[in-house]
Design an enzyme around this catalytic site. Structure first.
Site, PDB file in Angstrom:
ATOM      1  N   ARG A 129       5.256  -3.088  10.750  1.00 23.23           N
ATOM      2  CA  ARG A 129       6.820  -3.741  11.213  1.00 23.23           C
ATOM      3  C   ARG A 129       6.945  -5.358  10.949  1.00 23.23           C
ATOM      4  O   ARG A 129       5.940  -6.002  10.863  1.00 23.23           O
ATOM      5  CB  ARG A 129       6.696  -3.390  12.967  1.00 23.23           C
ATOM      6  CG  ARG A 129       6.971  -2.135  13.326  1.00 23.23           C
ATOM      7  CD  ARG A 129       6.472  -2.106  14.805  1.00 23.23           C
ATOM      8  NE  ARG A 129       5.394  -2.389  15.313  1.00 23.23           N
ATOM      9  CZ  ARG A 129       4.086  -1.597  15.460  1.00 23.23           C
ATOM     10  NH1 ARG A 129       4.122  -0.414  15.106  1.00 23.23           N
ATOM     11  NH2 ARG A 129       3.002  -2.171  15.883  1.00 23.23           N
ATOM     12  N   HIS A 146       6.218   4.859  -6.662  1.00 22.58           N
ATOM     13  CA  HIS A 146       5.332   3.759  -6.313  1.00 22.58           C
ATOM     14  C   HIS A 146       6.150   2.501  -6.003  1.00 22.58           C
ATOM     15  O   HIS A 146       7.343   2.324  -6.303  1.00 22.58           O
ATOM     16  CB  HIS A 146       4.365   3.370  -6.974  1.00 22.58           C
ATOM     17  CG  HIS A 146       3.149   4.532  -7.375  1.00 22.58           C
ATOM     18  ND1 HIS A 146       3.562   5.328  -8.589  1.00 22.58           N
ATOM     19  CD2 HIS A 146       2.254   5.012  -6.886  1.00 22.58           C
ATOM     20  CE1 HIS A 146       2.747   6.335  -8.652  1.00 22.58           C
ATOM     21  NE2 HIS A 146       1.923   6.172  -7.787  1.00 22.58           N
TER      22      HIS A 146
END
Length: 228
Positions: free
Chosen positions: A166, A117
């Site tokens: 992004r 995680h």
């Protein structure tokens, strides 16, 4: 413990303009309740009372709609706004003064019993519905836009949007996530394509006009010579 509670109250007052007093936080804030359950569950987990820790975590999930695995490590000043649907996995690590909005998932991409995680640095803000998936780090002061899906490391002071996420801005400042001011990389890409299409259309039109002029010149009859 008292200092931790003070930090929790301070985080709510700093990051939620709707709060009016401490009583509201104590009785009406599921994010605050979820952290109380998590601290108890995490303490039990560290002492290897795994079943009781999971049961405490599950009770907190039932009452708040926020699922935090008792193995997750969370720093001070953590704030979950609204909170419904937030999921934080077992090996997730969260730094200080981080903010999560509803629907956020700090999830894994592996079934192996290992670090799977994400790790959040300090002062990280994650918008509603965002998914951070994998054992990588989101750097200090970074911001993740709503509904983004982040699957790789994020450098410090970055702003990430999109699916997959992004980096659209570097040098982010500490503070709230201004959703209305986030750049839209897809819209920018479409605008660039539209500009290129317009440029190509102009060139095609110019070439077509030149071809038509050439054909008109070739078809023009030549004048007959006079016989003397």
């Amino acid at each position: 413990m008292l200092q931790t509670l003070k930090d929790d109250f301070k985080a709510v007052f700093e990051r939620d303009p709707a709060v009016r007093n401490i009583a509201e936080i104590i009785f009406c804030y599921p994010g605050f309740h979820a952290m109380l359950f998590h601290r108890l569950a995490h303490a039990l987990w560290q002492r290897k009372f795994f079943f009781v820790g999971r049961l405490t975590s599950h009770l907190g999930r039932f009452l708040t709609g926020i699922e935090i695995h008792p193995g997750a490590r969370i720093g001070r000043g953590f704030f979950i706004d609204h909170g419904m649907g937030v999921v934080i996995g077992e090996t997730a690590e969260i730094g200080e003064n981080c903010t999560l909005y509803h629907g956020v998932t700090l999830g894994g991409t592996s079934w192996a019993k290992e670090k799977r995680h994400p790790t959040l640095g300090n002062n990280v803000v994650i918008g509603s519905g965002a998914k951070i998936l994998g054992p990588f780090t989101v750097g200090d002061n970074s911001k993740i836009g709503s509904n983004s899906v982040v699957v790789k490391e994020v450098p410090p002071n970055s702003t990430v949007v999109g699916v997959p996420g992004r980096i659209v801005m570097a040098g982010a400042q500490k503070g709230d996530l201004e959703h209305g001011q986030l750049p839209d990389p897809e819209a920018k890409a479409i605008a660039c394509l539209f500009d290129q299409i317009q440029s190509l259309e102009r060139k095609v039109r110019e070439l077509t006009e030149e071809q038509e002029l050439l054909r008109a010149g070739q078809q023009k009859p030549t004048p007959k010579k006079k016989v003397s």
